[in-house]
Design a protein around this motif. Structure first.
Motif, mmCIF file in Angstrom:
data_model
loop_
_atom_site.group_PDB
_atom_site.id
_atom_site.type_symbol
_atom_site.label_atom_id
_atom_site.label_comp_id
_atom_site.label_asym_id
_atom_site.label_seq_id
_atom_site.Cartn_x
_atom_site.Cartn_y
_atom_site.Cartn_z
ATOM 1 N N SER A 104 4.079 -1.709 11.316
ATOM 2 C CA SER A 104 2.745 -1.587 11.930
ATOM 3 C C SER A 104 2.059 -2.947 12.014
ATOM 4 N N ASN B 163 0.829 -1.222 0.000
ATOM 5 C CA ASN B 163 0.000 0.000 0.000
ATOM 6 C C ASN B 163 0.856 1.262 0.000
ATOM 7 N N SER C 280 -3.538 -6.545 4.316
ATOM 8 C CA SER C 280 -3.943 -5.393 3.500
ATOM 9 C C SER C 280 -4.802 -5.836 2.330
ATOM 10 N N ASP D 144 3.167 2.090 1.838
ATOM 11 C CA ASP D 144 3.368 2.551 3.219
ATOM 12 C C ASP D 144 4.753 2.105 3.691
ATOM 13 N N ARG E 155 -6.917 -6.496 10.461
ATOM 14 C CA ARG E 155 -6.756 -5.306 11.294
ATOM 15 C C ARG E 155 -7.670 -4.204 10.757
ATOM 16 N N ARG E 156 -7.704 -3.069 11.437
ATOM 17 C CA ARG E 156 -8.672 -2.024 11.108
ATOM 18 C C ARG E 156 -8.129 -0.997 10.110
ATOM 19 N N THR E 157 -7.035 -1.312 9.464
ATOM 20 C CA THR E 157 -6.415 -0.383 8.515
ATOM 21 C C THR E 157 -6.036 -1.119 7.228
ATOM 22 N N HIS E 158 -5.587 -0.370 6.235
ATOM 23 C CA HIS E 158 -4.994 -0.903 4.998
ATOM 24 C C HIS E 158 -5.938 -1.816 4.214
ATOM 25 N N ASN E 159 -7.254 -1.607 4.328
ATOM 26 C CA ASN E 159 -8.245 -2.423 3.611
ATOM 27 C C ASN E 159 -8.115 -3.920 3.908
ATOM 28 N N SER E 160 -7.671 -4.209 5.104
ATOM 29 C CA SER E 160 -7.506 -5.598 5.523
ATOM 30 C C SER E 160 -8.842 -6.344 5.556
#
Length: 398
Positions: A22, A14, A58, A16, A81-86
């Protein structure tokens, strides 16, 4: 302890620069709640585990999953997880699995709830894996147990456990030897100061059953204990009480389904299990009385030795259990039908008209099961609230 996970991510992470850092920080937080270290495993180490968790870190990781998912048969646990379009990627993957006829589940939430969920999954899979090698001995059920025999083929197919037949003649031959090897529980019994002759004979039954357990390499056993009463004038209660305390699942009356239920409940919860007769119902109060003449020696707050209820012979256990949360349980050998309910022990009774250990339990959900569709007579009781764990265990067999 540690558990390997399979790490999948988009090829460009991503864009990142802190992506891997992270992701590893997330795993570390989950590990804290789970009580087990999660580490990134290679395909070989991952494939041989009993629990297979794919960390979908992700979006854009879907094709990586497609290339690797065939290394295991499932079920597939998709950690997100709640980020990265997981989560979005995991939903695409889960739909792919379902269309392929595979079982999968997305694990999502805060790190605390994820850790607790993963801990439950690992516990369930550990127990399922352990049960596959278990051997349960049986002398066949007592004649009055007309709905308690288990089909060994169904049991083997459902759980991997084997039923091993043992003849009553072999058991009675061992009982006649009237010998046993001392341990902490036999010494504890002798310190009670009960009739020394009866104590020696009762401990001789323990020695007999223990030798059969060792001879046939059993994880559990159920015996027709009433068939010992008539020729030997001694009960098997003390033998089963000690065996259970030793960690050998031991059920009364040759009740195969109770032995299976006892084994499942004890292995899942880590608690000793009281096999009991439902003795009395109080429908308006949602309460029941359960009673039996034997329970694991390491279960009660206190106990005393007395005679067996129905016969007046031998030695049985009159115990008091903590007034605390408990679970009532029974299952069939197909691992599809079961009953589980959390309850509260509210009273220890000492009545002369029932088996020696007597407890009154409040069951707030419902007690109509016992009068409309019971899985036979005996039910298993252990301390603590375990219905959610039991439900998750049996759901995993669907």
């Amino acid at each position: 302890m540690s558990l390997g996970i399979f790490y999948i991510k988009s090829p460009n992470k991503n864009n990142d620069p802190d992506f891997d850092e992270s992701a590893l920080a997330f795993l570390k937080e989950v590990s804290k709640t789970m009580g087990e270290e999660l580490f990134i495993a290679d395909e070989q180490a991952f494939a041989v585990q009993h629990t297979h968790i794919f960390f979908v870190a992700s979006g854009g990781s879907e094709q990586q999953f497609v290339k690797s998912f065939n290394m295991i048969e499932g079920p597939y646990y998709l950690l997100t997880r709640r980020t990265h379009n997981s989560l979005a990627a995991a939903m695409e993957i889960l739909a792919f699995l379902q269309e392929s006829g595979k079982k999968g589940e997305i694990i999502h939430g805060d790190t605390g709830s994820i850790g607790r969920k993963l801990a439950q999954i690992v516990k369930i899979n550990t127990v399922k894996d352990r049960l596959k090698g278990y051997r349960l001995g049986s002398t066949d059920e007592s004649t009055w147990l007309i709905a308690s025999n288990a089909d060994p083929v169904v049991l083997k197919t459902a759980s991997g456990m084997d039923m091993v037949h043992i003849s009553m003649d072999e058991l009675l031959s061992e009982v006649a030897k009237n010998t046993y090897v001392d341990n902490q529980f036999t010494e504890e019994i002798k310190r009670k100061g009960y009739d020394s002759t009866e104590t020696k004979r009762a401990l001789g039954v323990y020695g007999a059953v223990r030798r059969l357990v060792d001879r046939y390499e059993l994880n559990g056993i159920t015996i027709r204990c009433f068939d010992i009463l008539q020729p030997a004038c001694i009960s098997g209660c003390l033998a089963l009480a000690i065996l259970n305390a030793e960690g050998i699942h031991a059920a009364c009356e040759g009740d195969n389904r109770s032995l299976i239920s006892m084994t499942v409940l004890s292995e899942l919860t880590g608690q000793p299990v009281f096999m009991a007769n439902p003795g009395r119902l109080y429908p308006e109060q949602q309460e029941m009385v359960f009673a039996h003449c034997v329970l694991p020696l390491n279960m009660p707050d206190r106990y005393q030795l007395t005679t067996h209820f129905e016969s007046g012979l031998g030695i049985s256990i009159a115990a008091e259990l903590p007034l605390d949360a408990c679970t009532v349980f029974k299952c069939r050998e197909n691992f599809k039908e079961y009953f589980a309910q959390n309850g509260q022990i509210i009273e220890n009774l000492h009545e002369g008209c029932m088996c020696r250990t007597q407890i009154r339990i409040r069951l707030p959900e419902q007690i109509s099961y016992f009068t409309t569709r019971p899985i036979a007579n005996h039910h298993m009781i252990c301390m603590g609230d375990h219905k959610a764990l039991i439900d998750a265990f049996f759901t995993s067999y669907e």
